[in-house]
Design a protein around this motif. Structure first.
Motif, PDB file in Angstrom:
ATOM      1  N   ASP A 143       0.831  -1.205   0.000  1.00 57.30           N
ATOM      2  CA  ASP A 143       0.000   0.000   0.000  1.00 57.30           C
ATOM      3  C   ASP A 143       0.862   1.250   0.000  1.00 57.30           C
ATOM      4  OD1 ASP A 143      -2.710   1.345   0.531  1.00 57.30           O
ATOM      5  OD2 ASP A 143      -1.475   2.093   2.178  1.00 57.30           O
ATOM      6  N   THR A 144       0.525   2.216  -0.856  1.00 54.53           N
ATOM      7  CA  THR A 144       1.228   3.498  -0.887  1.00 54.53           C
ATOM      8  C   THR A 144       0.251   4.665  -0.748  1.00 54.53           C
ATOM      9  OG1 THR A 144       1.123   3.654  -3.315  1.00 54.53           O
ATOM     10  CG2 THR A 144       3.053   2.551  -2.367  1.00 54.53           C
ATOM     11  N   SER A 145      -0.915   4.402  -0.171  1.00 54.88           N
ATOM     12  CA  SER A 145      -1.952   5.441  -0.105  1.00 54.88           C
ATOM     13  C   SER A 145      -1.522   6.659   0.704  1.00 54.88           C
ATOM     14  CB  SER A 145      -3.245   4.858   0.469  1.00 54.88           C
ATOM     15  OG  SER A 145      -3.018   4.323   1.768  1.00 54.88           O
ATOM     16  N   HIS A 146      -0.494   6.488   1.539  1.00 53.91           N
ATOM     17  CA  HIS A 146       0.008   7.597   2.346  1.00 53.91           C
ATOM     18  C   HIS A 146       1.118   8.377   1.640  1.00 53.91           C
ATOM     19  CE1 HIS A 146       2.632   4.142   2.851  1.00 53.91           C
ATOM     20  NE2 HIS A 146       3.607   4.987   3.161  1.00 53.91           N
ATOM     21  N   HIS A 147       1.488   7.950   0.439  1.00 56.13           N
ATOM     22  CA  HIS A 147       2.685   8.482  -0.227  1.00 56.13           C
ATOM     23  C   HIS A 147       2.309   9.659  -1.135  1.00 56.13           C
ATOM     24  CE1 HIS A 147       6.813   8.313  -1.694  1.00 56.13           C
ATOM     25  NE2 HIS A 147       6.368   8.261  -2.939  1.00 56.13           N
ATOM     26  N   GLY A 148       2.049  10.809  -0.549  1.00 61.43           N
ATOM     27  CA  GLY A 148       1.762  12.008  -1.335  1.00 61.43           C
ATOM     28  C   GLY A 148       0.306  12.110  -1.724  1.00 61.43           C
ATOM     29  N   ASP A 149       0.025  13.092  -2.595  1.00 59.92           N
ATOM     30  CA  ASP A 149      -1.347  13.399  -2.984  1.00 59.92           C
ATOM     31  C   ASP A 149      -1.686  12.984  -4.413  1.00 59.92           C
ATOM     32  OD1 ASP A 149      -1.805  14.660  -0.504  1.00 59.92           O
ATOM     33  OD2 ASP A 149      -0.877  16.504  -1.243  1.00 59.92           O
ATOM     34  N   ASP A 150      -0.689  12.690  -5.232  1.00 64.77           N
ATOM     35  CA  ASP A 150      -0.969  12.348  -6.628  1.00 64.77           C
ATOM     36  C   ASP A 150      -1.461  10.905  -6.705  1.00 64.77           C
ATOM     37  OD1 ASP A 150      -0.569  11.522  -9.463  1.00 64.77           O
ATOM     38  OD2 ASP A 150       0.294  13.523  -9.630  1.00 64.77           O
ATOM     39  N   PRO A 151      -2.597  10.674  -7.368  1.00 64.55           N
ATOM     40  CA  PRO A 151      -3.126   9.307  -7.453  1.00 64.55           C
ATOM     41  C   PRO A 151      -2.138   8.308  -8.060  1.00 64.55           C
ATOM     42  CG  PRO A 151      -4.758  10.884  -8.216  1.00 64.55           C
ATOM     43  CD  PRO A 151      -3.496  11.660  -8.019  1.00 64.55           C
ATOM     44  N   GLU A 152      -1.260   8.778  -8.939  1.00 63.83           N
ATOM     45  CA  GLU A 152      -0.297   7.868  -9.557  1.00 63.83           C
ATOM     46  C   GLU A 152       0.786   7.423  -8.576  1.00 63.83           C
ATOM     47  OE1 GLU A 152      -0.859   6.455 -12.254  1.00 63.83           O
ATOM     48  OE2 GLU A 152      -2.397   7.766 -13.112  1.00 63.83           O
ATOM     49  N   ALA A 153       0.921   8.129  -7.473  1.00 64.86           N
ATOM     50  CA  ALA A 153       1.892   7.747  -6.447  1.00 64.86           C
ATOM     51  C   ALA A 153       1.260   6.947  -5.322  1.00 64.86           C
ATOM     52  CB  ALA A 153       2.567   8.989  -5.875  1.00 64.86           C
ATOM     53  N   THR A 154      -0.060   6.807  -5.342  1.00 68.86           N
ATOM     54  CA  THR A 154      -0.751   6.150  -4.228  1.00 68.86           C
ATOM     55  C   THR A 154      -1.461   4.870  -4.649  1.00 68.86           C
ATOM     56  OG1 THR A 154      -2.734   7.519  -4.574  1.00 68.86           O
ATOM     57  CG2 THR A 154      -1.082   8.342  -3.026  1.00 68.86           C
ATOM     58  N   ALA A 155      -1.149   4.363  -5.841  1.00 63.76           N
ATOM     59  CA  ALA A 155      -1.851   3.196  -6.377  1.00 63.76           C
ATOM     60  C   ALA A 155      -1.204   1.876  -5.981  1.00 63.76           C
ATOM     61  CB  ALA A 155      -1.943   3.294  -7.908  1.00 63.76           C
ATOM     62  N   GLY A 156      -0.011   1.927  -5.368  1.00 64.30           N
ATOM     63  CA  GLY A 156       0.644   0.707  -4.927  1.00 64.30           C
ATOM     64  C   GLY A 156       2.020   0.527  -5.531  1.00 64.30           C
ATOM     65  N   TYR A 157       2.846  -0.272  -4.835  1.00 61.84           N
ATOM     66  CA  TYR A 157       4.241  -0.481  -5.243  1.00 61.84           C
ATOM     67  C   TYR A 157       4.573  -1.956  -5.136  1.00 61.84           C
ATOM     68  CZ  TYR A 157       9.212   0.741  -5.754  1.00 61.84           C
ATOM     69  OH  TYR A 157      10.500   0.878  -6.201  1.00 61.84           O
ATOM     70  N   GLY A 158       5.226  -2.473  -6.172  1.00 61.05           N
ATOM     71  CA  GLY A 158       5.620  -3.872  -6.196  1.00 61.05           C
ATOM     72  C   GLY A 158       7.101  -4.046  -5.961  1.00 61.05           C
ATOM     73  N   TYR A 159       7.750  -4.796  -6.829  1.00 67.58           N
ATOM     74  CA  TYR A 159       9.194  -4.999  -6.732  1.00 67.58           C
ATOM     75  C   TYR A 159       9.901  -3.964  -7.599  1.00 67.58           C
ATOM     76  CZ  TYR A 159       7.958  -9.718  -4.970  1.00 67.58           C
ATOM     77  OH  TYR A 159       7.438 -10.781  -4.283  1.00 67.58           O
ATOM     78  N   GLN A 160      10.048  -2.756  -7.062  1.00 67.87           N
ATOM     79  CA  GLN A 160      10.728  -1.657  -7.753  1.00 67.87           C
ATOM     80  C   GLN A 160       9.986  -1.215  -9.019  1.00 67.87           C
ATOM     81  OE1 GLN A 160      14.239  -0.778  -6.140  1.00 67.87           O
ATOM     82  NE2 GLN A 160      12.799  -1.688  -4.673  1.00 67.87           N
ATOM     83  N   VAL A 161       8.686  -1.384  -9.009  1.00 66.30           N
ATOM     84  CA  VAL A 161       7.795  -0.865 -10.060  1.00 66.30           C
ATOM     85  C   VAL A 161       6.542  -0.322  -9.380  1.00 66.30           C
ATOM     86  CG1 VAL A 161       8.609  -2.377 -11.918  1.00 66.30           C
ATOM     87  CG2 VAL A 161       6.717  -3.135 -10.448  1.00 66.30           C
ATOM     88  N   TRP A 162       5.860   0.575 -10.080  1.00 60.45           N
ATOM     89  CA  TRP A 162       4.660   1.214  -9.556  1.00 60.45           C
ATOM     90  C   TRP A 162       3.415   0.699 -10.255  1.00 60.45           C
ATOM     91  CZ3 TRP A 162       4.676   4.887  -5.626  1.00 60.45           C
ATOM     92  CH2 TRP A 162       5.935   5.410  -5.269  1.00 60.45           C
ATOM     93  N   LYS A 163       2.345   0.521  -9.491  1.00 63.48           N
ATOM     94  CA  LYS A 163       1.032   0.343 -10.082  1.00 63.48           C
ATOM     95  C   LYS A 163       0.532   1.707 -10.558  1.00 63.48           C
ATOM     96  CE  LYS A 163      -1.277  -3.028  -9.713  1.00 63.48           C
ATOM     97  NZ  LYS A 163      -1.523  -4.138 -10.674  1.00 63.48           N
ATOM     98  N   SER A 164      -0.338   1.695 -11.554  1.00 63.29           N
ATOM     99  CA  SER A 164      -0.893   2.933 -12.093  1.00 63.29           C
ATOM    100  C   SER A 164      -2.397   2.994 -11.851  1.00 63.29           C
ATOM    101  CB  SER A 164      -0.596   3.034 -13.592  1.00 63.29           C
ATOM    102  OG  SER A 164       0.794   3.143 -13.823  1.00 63.29           O
ATOM    103  N   THR A 165      -2.973   4.164 -12.079  1.00 70.60           N
ATOM    104  CA  THR A 165      -4.404   4.332 -11.848  1.00 70.60           C
ATOM    105  C   THR A 165      -5.241   3.625 -12.906  1.00 70.60           C
ATOM    106  OG1 THR A 165      -4.338   6.437 -13.042  1.00 70.60           O
ATOM    107  CG2 THR A 165      -4.149   6.521 -10.631  1.00 70.60           C
ATOM    108  N   VAL A 166      -4.698   3.372 -14.076  1.00 70.08           N
ATOM    109  CA  VAL A 166      -5.399   2.609 -15.108  1.00 70.08           C
ATOM    110  C   VAL A 166      -5.347   1.134 -14.731  1.00 70.08           C
ATOM    111  CG1 VAL A 166      -5.462   1.985 -17.544  1.00 70.08           C
ATOM    112  CG2 VAL A 166      -4.835   4.310 -16.873  1.00 70.08           C
ATOM    113  N   ASP A 167      -6.466   0.484 -14.744  1.00 70.58           N
ATOM    114  CA  ASP A 167      -6.579  -0.888 -14.264  1.00 70.58           C
ATOM    115  C   ASP A 167      -5.602  -1.815 -14.992  1.00 70.58           C
ATOM    116  OD1 ASP A 167      -7.724  -2.994 -12.727  1.00 70.58           O
ATOM    117  OD2 ASP A 167      -8.910  -3.598 -14.465  1.00 70.58           O
ATOM    118  N   GLY A 168      -4.803  -2.539 -14.203  1.00 73.39           N
ATOM    119  CA  GLY A 168      -3.886  -3.528 -14.753  1.00 73.39           C
ATOM    120  C   GLY A 168      -2.580  -2.984 -15.272  1.00 73.39           C
ATOM    121  N   VAL A 169      -2.427  -1.671 -15.313  1.00 74.00           N
ATOM    122  CA  VAL A 169      -1.232  -1.055 -15.904  1.00 74.00           C
ATOM    123  C   VAL A 169      -0.194  -0.816 -14.808  1.00 74.00           C
ATOM    124  CG1 VAL A 169      -0.370   1.007 -17.092  1.00 74.00           C
ATOM    125  CG2 VAL A 169      -2.558  -0.014 -17.768  1.00 74.00           C
TER     126      VAL A 169
END
Length: 302
Positions: free
Chosen positions: A229-255
């Protein structure tokens, strides 16, 4: 490529109107020729934290070679180095997900850095339990690079040359180094847009390149599904969608995406079987480049 000339028209206009600072954009779609537009020459540039994903792939390769496991204790690779209480329970997976609980982040410029970043990290007392909270950390990624050296006897870049860089036709990769001479791992790798695009294509293909499995497919899948979970990581939705193994989840589903400072992105679109890669220099809101892709490129990927 001529038939697809309008694929990037909207992005080009958006880049000009909003001063997004793109250097280049490259689109890979399975079954199509690549489409690319240059705003300047395709020189190698610092991909900043895009470097982190290469380090994560090194861990996946090493795991596939039986050199390590994700639940191994990090401190076990640094025998004899003084280790603060609590650090002994931090695992490789905690470093991958940046949830170690160790507050030493190593964001300083190299001239201000400690001589041995690993020793400083190990000596720093954790402030919370491993896995409790995501905290973005260059030191976590640097420690992964040092683990590669510990298990292979090669530094991170040397290890990746025959296993990843050579197969991807990335010749003589240049990677900034720490005061001890190890690749910085978290930052400092220099690539062209098209070279970074090969990383995204490798991820889209589940670690396979030209019929050869370079990275175990189960590991590539876990990179974007074993997410914290990265929901606490700033205000931009692209930064709060989740983090994996040195990659970011995006707001577009599955991306999901490779993501570096100032707008270095390689974005994986599994449903469209496509990858969009950007290099840029945007010091204001680099995540606006992603929104330009969602609005102007994604609807045309088919």
């Amino acid at each position: 490529m001529t038939a697809d000339a309008n694929l990037l028209t909207g992005f080009r206009l958006r880049n000009a109107e909003q001063h997004l600072g793109a250097y280049g954009i490259h689109v890979h779609r399975e079954g199509h020729e690549p489409v690319e537009h240059r705003f300047r020459a395709d020189d190698r540039v610092n991909i900043y934290s895009g470097s982190k994903t290469f380090t994560a792939l090194a861990i996946g390769i090493a795991r596939g070679e039986g050199l390590l496991e994700l639940d191994d204790a990090v401190a076990g690779y640094f025998g004899g180095v003084p280790t603060a209480a609590g650090n002994e329970s931090i695992t490789v997976r905690d470093l991958l997900q940046m949830s170690s609980g160790n507050p030493f982040n190593w964001f300083e410029l190299p001239d201000d850095s400690p001589t041995d970043v690993a020793a400083t990290w190990l000596a720093t007392e954790p402030v919370r339990a491993p896995g409790e909270l995501f905290e973005y950390s260059n030191a976590s990624t640097y420690m992964l690079g040092r683990i590669i050296h510990a298990v292979s006897g090669q530094d991170l870049c040397e290890y990746l040359v025959p296993r990843l860089f050579d197969p991807l036709h990335i010749a003589t990769p240049q990677w900034f180094r720490c005061p001890l001479g190890f690749p910085q791992a978290a930052k400092g790798l220099h690539l062209t847009t098209s070279e970074l695009a090969r990383l995204g294509r490798l991820l889209l293909q589940g670690g396979e390149w030209a019929g050869t499995a370079l990275v175990p497919a189960d590991y590539v899948d876990a990179m974007h599904t074993d997410v914290v979970d990265t929901s606490h990581h700033g205000d931009d939705p692209e930064a709060t969608a989740g983090y994996g193994y040195q990659v970011w989840k995006s707001t577009v589903d599955g991306v999901w995406r490779v993501d570096g400072r100032y707008g270095q992105f390689s974005i994986v679109f599994p449903a469209q079987r496509a990858v969009v890669t950007i290099t840029a220099h945007n010091e204001k809101v680099p995540l606006d480049l992603l929104r330009a892709v969602w609005d102007e490129v994604l609807p045309r990927l088919g």
